[in-house]
Design an enzyme around this catalytic site. Sequence first.
Site, PDB file in Angstrom:
ATOM      1  N   VAL A 107       0.830  -1.212   0.000  1.00 53.76           N
ATOM      2  CA  VAL A 107       0.000   0.000   0.000  1.00 53.76           C
ATOM      3  C   VAL A 107       0.861   1.258   0.000  1.00 53.76           C
ATOM      4  CG1 VAL A 107      -1.809   1.277   1.204  1.00 53.76           C
ATOM      5  CG2 VAL A 107      -1.867  -1.223   1.149  1.00 53.76           C
ATOM      6  N   LYS A 163      -6.593  -1.414   9.431  1.00 57.57           N
ATOM      7  CA  LYS A 163      -7.850  -1.741  10.117  1.00 57.57           C
ATOM      8  C   LYS A 163      -7.628  -2.247  11.537  1.00 57.57           C
ATOM      9  CE  LYS A 163      -6.834  -5.648   7.555  1.00 57.57           C
ATOM     10  NZ  LYS A 163      -6.102  -5.674   6.262  1.00 57.57           N
ATOM     11  N   GLU A 198     -10.308   6.038   5.578  1.00 63.18           N
ATOM     12  CA  GLU A 198     -11.173   5.511   4.518  1.00 63.18           C
ATOM     13  C   GLU A 198     -10.704   4.152   4.016  1.00 63.18           C
ATOM     14  OE1 GLU A 198     -14.140   4.854   2.553  1.00 63.18           O
ATOM     15  OE2 GLU A 198     -14.176   7.003   2.967  1.00 63.18           O
ATOM     16  N   GLY A 221     -10.873  -1.445   1.017  1.00 59.65           N
ATOM     17  CA  GLY A 221      -9.839  -1.106   0.049  1.00 59.65           C
ATOM     18  C   GLY A 221     -10.183   0.155  -0.705  1.00 59.65           C
ATOM     19  N   ILE A 248     -12.978   0.903  -2.155  1.00 61.43           N
ATOM     20  CA  ILE A 248     -14.405   1.259  -2.154  1.00 61.43           C
ATOM     21  C   ILE A 248     -14.642   2.412  -1.185  1.00 61.43           C
ATOM     22  CG2 ILE A 248     -16.746   0.441  -1.752  1.00 61.43           C
ATOM     23  CD1 ILE A 248     -15.689  -2.409  -2.056  1.00 61.43           C
ATOM     24  N   GLU A 256      -1.989 -14.511   2.008  1.00 59.60           N
ATOM     25  CA  GLU A 256      -0.676 -14.533   2.634  1.00 59.60           C
ATOM     26  C   GLU A 256      -0.200 -15.974   2.831  1.00 59.60           C
ATOM     27  OE1 GLU A 256       1.024 -11.870   3.236  1.00 59.60           O
ATOM     28  OE2 GLU A 256      -0.526 -10.325   2.996  1.00 59.60           O
ATOM     29  N   ASP A 290     -10.004 -10.726   9.783  1.00 56.42           N
ATOM     30  CA  ASP A 290      -9.935  -9.492   9.002  1.00 56.42           C
ATOM     31  C   ASP A 290     -11.332  -8.903   8.806  1.00 56.42           C
ATOM     32  OD1 ASP A 290      -8.327  -7.695   7.009  1.00 56.42           O
ATOM     33  OD2 ASP A 290     -10.007  -8.436   5.820  1.00 56.42           O
ATOM     34  N   LYS A 348     -13.160  -5.293  10.350  1.00 58.56           N
ATOM     35  CA  LYS A 348     -13.781  -4.308   9.466  1.00 58.56           C
ATOM     36  C   LYS A 348     -15.247  -4.069   9.820  1.00 58.56           C
ATOM     37  CE  LYS A 348     -10.615  -5.316   5.659  1.00 58.56           C
ATOM     38  NZ  LYS A 348     -10.430  -5.998   4.361  1.00 58.56           N
ATOM     39  N   GLY A 354      -5.402  -4.598  -2.542  1.00 59.13           N
ATOM     40  CA  GLY A 354      -4.438  -4.365  -3.605  1.00 59.13           C
ATOM     41  C   GLY A 354      -3.778  -3.017  -3.477  1.00 59.13           C
TER      42      GLY A 354
END
Length: 400
Positions: free
Chosen positions: A12, A101, A125, A130, A132, A186, A197, A201, A300
């Site tokens: 990222v 996150k 954000e 990701g 969105i 991963e 994960d 979120k 991504g």
Amino acid sequence: MINIAIMGFGVVGSGVAETIRLNNEAFAKRMEGVTLNVKYILDLREFPDHPLGDRVVHEITPILEDRDVTIVVETMGGTVPAYDFSKKAILAGKSVVTSNKEVVAKHGAELQRLARENGVSYLFEASVGGGIPIIRPMWQCLASNQVESVTGILNGTCNYILTKMERDKEDFSTALKQAQELGYAEKNPAADVEGHDTCRKISILASLAYGKTVSNEDVLCEGITEIMYEDLLYARNNGYSVKLLGRAKKDAHDGKVYVLTAPHLVPETNALAGVNDVYNGISVVGNVVGDVLFCGRGAGSMPTASAVMADVLDVVRDCKKFIGWDEEKADFLGDVNKNVTASYIRTKASKQAVISAFGNVAVTEMAGYCMFMTEEMSDMDLAVKIKSLGEETVRIRIMK
């Protein structure tokens, strides 16, 4: 010129730098000629072959002491040292933008408060979905609504695996291996496939929607490791698709909010059933607007960098805003074990045992298993019936 520092130069962080390189001229047109400059990159590694390799530092002190740096982008992952570094940056009078996150789910309310107290921003954000846009739309565009529910496919790895299993008639292990080979999963995929994960979120979204801190530790969390191709086939034959969902729903009767992460059979008539591969989809239901769907790439380098940069540009425009929730722990959570829902069951128990426990349900026999759907009942009542069937019994909730 606005100077920024990037903490963590992985997938990222490097995407953020590349986005600035690609679009800096376009940014300047939108910001009255102001351009962005990556002045520091904080990482343990060296990047001698990267154009910004000379900006690398290995400790945070130069960033904290440099008054010319006004924005810090945190893309480190994990809570240590990301939380500590973010807190120090805020206390040093710098706005922090993050995709992390874990930090937002665990420490977001505190960092939001500290940012307000220090006249800076803490924006996140990219921590959910990701690329969105979901945090800002929920806070701003849907502000006139009371949120009735938030339901999301929030992990692209799991969604890819489930899609691959169904399309190619593969087992979980094979689909997971292919996801790893493609870089979607991963080497240690536990955080994804065990649901953690997604759980973090949906905790963030529930906190945002209902105003107090919903800890992921208080959210029921189930993954997809026990799902078989036969479950997906049964679901498809009966008009459903299997998805790992994070859900937060306010009950109209008791006013409690029920939050969980678990696989669900999603009706094919629901838009989320058509969200496949590495895509994420998030449905928000407001009492005024009704159902709104957000869909796109949930992970991504560049999609996530897009969301990070949206926050950076907000800070540059001096759009300091409070986006967040109270530090007070949520007192409105309902016990999901008391929530009533229908379920799909796969079991090694005999058809006779199934009928004995669940009554006259329609049983499908496949690959040595009995498969069926139950009537609506509480998890507590369901657990008693499942226990009577013995081991090798798997339950998947059915989305209403």
